[in-house]
Design an enzyme around this catalytic site. Structure first.
Site, PDB file in Angstrom:
ATOM      1  N   THR A  26      36.368 -16.700  13.627  1.00 38.43           N
ATOM      2  CA  THR A  26      36.990 -18.011  13.835  1.00 38.43           C
ATOM      3  C   THR A  26      38.383 -17.983  13.237  1.00 38.43           C
ATOM      4  O   THR A  26      38.544 -17.846  12.031  1.00 38.43           O
ATOM      5  CB  THR A  26      36.171 -19.130  13.164  1.00 38.43           C
ATOM      6  OG1 THR A  26      36.026 -18.834  11.773  1.00 38.43           O
ATOM      7  CG2 THR A  26      34.798 -19.234  13.779  1.00 38.43           C
ATOM      8  N   SER A 269      43.973 -22.472   1.825  1.00 33.56           N
ATOM      9  CA  SER A 269      43.359 -22.895   3.074  1.00 33.56           C
ATOM     10  C   SER A 269      43.888 -22.070   4.234  1.00 33.56           C
ATOM     11  O   SER A 269      44.981 -21.495   4.167  1.00 33.56           O
ATOM     12  CB  SER A 269      43.676 -24.383   3.309  1.00 33.56           C
ATOM     13  OG  SER A 269      43.460 -24.744   4.647  1.00 33.56           O
ATOM     14  N   LYS A 270      43.112 -22.018   5.318  1.00 37.36           N
ATOM     15  CA  LYS A 270      43.581 -21.340   6.523  1.00 37.36           C
ATOM     16  C   LYS A 270      44.867 -21.958   7.047  1.00 37.36           C
ATOM     17  O   LYS A 270      45.637 -21.320   7.764  1.00 37.36           O
ATOM     18  CB  LYS A 270      42.506 -21.379   7.616  1.00 37.36           C
ATOM     19  CG  LYS A 270      41.411 -20.345   7.439  1.00 37.36           C
ATOM     20  CD  LYS A 270      40.529 -20.288   8.671  1.00 37.36           C
ATOM     21  CE  LYS A 270      39.526 -19.146   8.569  1.00 37.36           C
ATOM     22  NZ  LYS A 270      38.704 -18.998   9.786  1.00 37.36           N
ATOM     23  N   ARG A 271      45.100 -23.204   6.690  1.00 40.53           N
ATOM     24  CA  ARG A 271      46.316 -23.894   7.148  1.00 40.53           C
ATOM     25  C   ARG A 271      47.549 -23.461   6.361  1.00 40.53           C
ATOM     26  O   ARG A 271      48.671 -23.727   6.789  1.00 40.53           O
ATOM     27  CB  ARG A 271      46.126 -25.409   7.049  1.00 40.53           C
ATOM     28  CG  ARG A 271      45.069 -25.972   8.000  1.00 40.53           C
ATOM     29  CD  ARG A 271      44.993 -27.476   7.901  1.00 40.53           C
ATOM     30  NE  ARG A 271      44.526 -27.908   6.593  1.00 40.53           N
ATOM     31  CZ  ARG A 271      43.238 -28.005   6.253  1.00 40.53           C
ATOM     32  NH1 ARG A 271      42.303 -27.698   7.130  1.00 40.53           N
ATOM     33  NH2 ARG A 271      42.889 -28.410   5.054  1.00 40.53           N
TER      34      ARG A 271
END
Length: 507
Positions: A26, A269-271
């Site tokens: 993902t 975070s992935k962000r």
């Protein structure tokens, strides 16, 4: 349930060690995920054990083939090789969970027959209502009341059109384990209730398929992120059941790795841009530098040494020495360490690694000519000591691959020139024109310009050579000036001085 003596933890050492890296496909690979992969890989290589690379792709709504290919690409780029798993196979193939449903169904039937899992028809709303009726917090969760449903009760539920989920019957005792990173951890009896392992539609859930795969693949050590710590007692409970039915003979050792933090001590975070592995690759991190830095996020070679090779890392790494405290991702330190590794590269290797970045920036064509590669071999050593990221190379070396007429003189570079820039350029041009072509080399150019500008005009080196740097490279910052002149050659150097002199005079 059997007592803990019947459910021993793994005692594997040396070549019997088996670890796994099992990400979900993902999104783009996260540096925290990469550190988990690296610590597993290093532990396998340190012990002489086996590294398994498995993909957990049972969430069709979130998983993607693109992300799977990115995970494989990341592992290949970082040279984190694996002994069993996707792309290479192994005795427990397939290594993608989406291809293992027949295997799971077989284990589910065994667990149903042995009474370790049972049918559960209750809805979430009914669980809340039951808690409310018994004076409990409605959000307290399931209270195991369906453990002993009669066949008549089950039939009645089915008559209503309900399909059952399957829940694991968890031990009514405390569950303890010795975390390899955090030490002894105990979850008291009643810490969690019987949990769903298979949805009503027959789809097995992560808390089921993950331990089942580990058990079938003989995984002895589970090294994973701290965020999964709360799920560990459920996995141990399932392991007890798997041991009882003969799927495995032991519970793996667990080690929960510390969080990787970002700015303001928030979990990365992935962000967050710093989390994106491929952004770091695009900017010019090399595997040796990035892995070295990630190793420092929870581990150290010695108290006074931050730069080390991958071989040194694997020789020294032991998961028991990982610090459980969160580690902050410091981009500046990561870049500094990357620069240290760049400087350790062989000159030819360094030049070869620059090619993709020069191609992407349009400095080189997709198929560089022999002449361009020869020019790169001359220019690359000039910047190897000066850059921290390979992505800095196009700006530093681009001027070597264009003619003087195509060179862009950057506006801020022109604005930085002193008022006497025309005099400096003119005097330099006259002096350099006097050098016989056979004597055009770094030392001769340097000596003559020092004599002309510093001794002759009484200028300080920064003032004297700044205009020349702008004239030759178009930038305020460039590779070493006199070496650049030798590479460009006398005719090209003089042409660039003439052009810059015309620009300055016209300004």
């Amino acid at each position: 349930m059997s007592d803990t003596t019947a459910h021993p933890f793994s005692t594997a050492t040396g070549t019997d060690v088996r670890v796994r890296f099992c990400p979900s496909p993902t999104g783009t690979p996260h540096v925290g995920l990469v550190r988990t992969a690296m610590f597993n890989w290093a532990y396998a290589r340190h012990t002489g054990g086996t590294m398994i690379f498995r993909i957990e792709d049972t969430d069709a709504a979130r998983d993607s083939e693109e992300s799977f290919l990115q995970l494989v690409d990341a592992m290949r780029w970082l040279k984190l090789d694996w002994d069993e798993g996707v792309d290479i196979g192994g005795p427990q193939a397939p290594y993608r969970q989406s291809e293992r449903y027949d295997i799971y169904r077989g284990v589910i039937e065994q667990l149903k027959a042995s009474g370790h899992i049972y049918e559960s028809f209750v809805t979430g709303e009914e669980i809340e209502a039951r808690n409310r009726d018994h004076g409990r917090d409605p959000k307290m969760g399931y209270d195991n009341f369906e453990r002993d449903l009669s066949e008549e009760q089950k039939a009645a539920y089915r008559a209503e059109g309900r399909s059952p989920a399957l829940r694991l019957r968890v031990p009514d005792t405390e569950l303890s384990f010795d975390d390899l990173v955090r030490g002894e951890i105990t979850f008291p009896a009643g810490s969690f209730s019987d949990f769903v392992v298979v949805r009503p539609n027959g789809h097995p859930l992560y808390p089921f398929v993950n331990p089942v795969d580990d058990a079938l693949m003989g995984v002895t050590h589970v090294l994973r992120g701290e965020d999964l710590l709360s799920s560990t007692p459920r996995q141990i409970a399932l392991y007890h059941a798997l041991i009882d039915i003969g799927v495995t003979t032991f519970v793996p050792r667990f080690g929960h790795l510390p969080y990787v933090m970002g700015d303001k001590n928030k979990k990365l975070s992935k962000r967050d841009a710093e989390a994106n592995l491929f952004l770091h690759r695009d900017r010019g991190f090399i595997p040796e530098g990035l892995l070295n830095y990630l190793a420092l996020l929870g581990w150290s070679l010695t108290h006074d040494r931050d730069v080390f090779s991958i071989d040194e890392f694997t020789a020294a790494f032991d998961v028991v020495n990982v610090n459980p405290n969160p580690a902050r991702f410091d981009l500046k330190k990561a870049e500094s360490i990357n620069g240290d590794h760049i400087r350790q590269l062989d000159a030819a290797d360094f030049a070869a690694r620059l090619v993709p970045y020069l191609v992407t920036a349009g400095v080189l064509s997709d198929s560089p000519s022999v002449a361009d590669l020869a020019l790169l071999a001359q220019g690359a050593p000039l910047i190897q000591e000066r850059i921290a990221l390979l992505g800095e190379a196009p700006a530093m070396l681009g001027f070597l691959f264009v003619t003087g007429s195509d060179l862009i003189l950057e506006a801020d570079a022109i604005a930085s020139l002193p008022q006497n820039a025309a005099d400096i350029l003119g005097a330099s041009r006259t002096a350099l024109d006097s050098i016989p072509s056979a004597e055009w080399n770094t030392d001769r150019v340097h000596g003559l310009l020092a004599e002309t500008l510093i001794e002759g005009l009484g200028l300080k080196p920064r003032v004297a050579f700044g205009p020349l740097r702008v004239a030759l490279s178009g930038r305020k910052i460039s590779p070493p000036l006199f070496e650049s002149m030798e590479i460009l050659g006398q005719a090209e150097t003089l042409n660039r001085l003439d052009r810059a002199l015309a620009v300055v005079t016209a300004a």
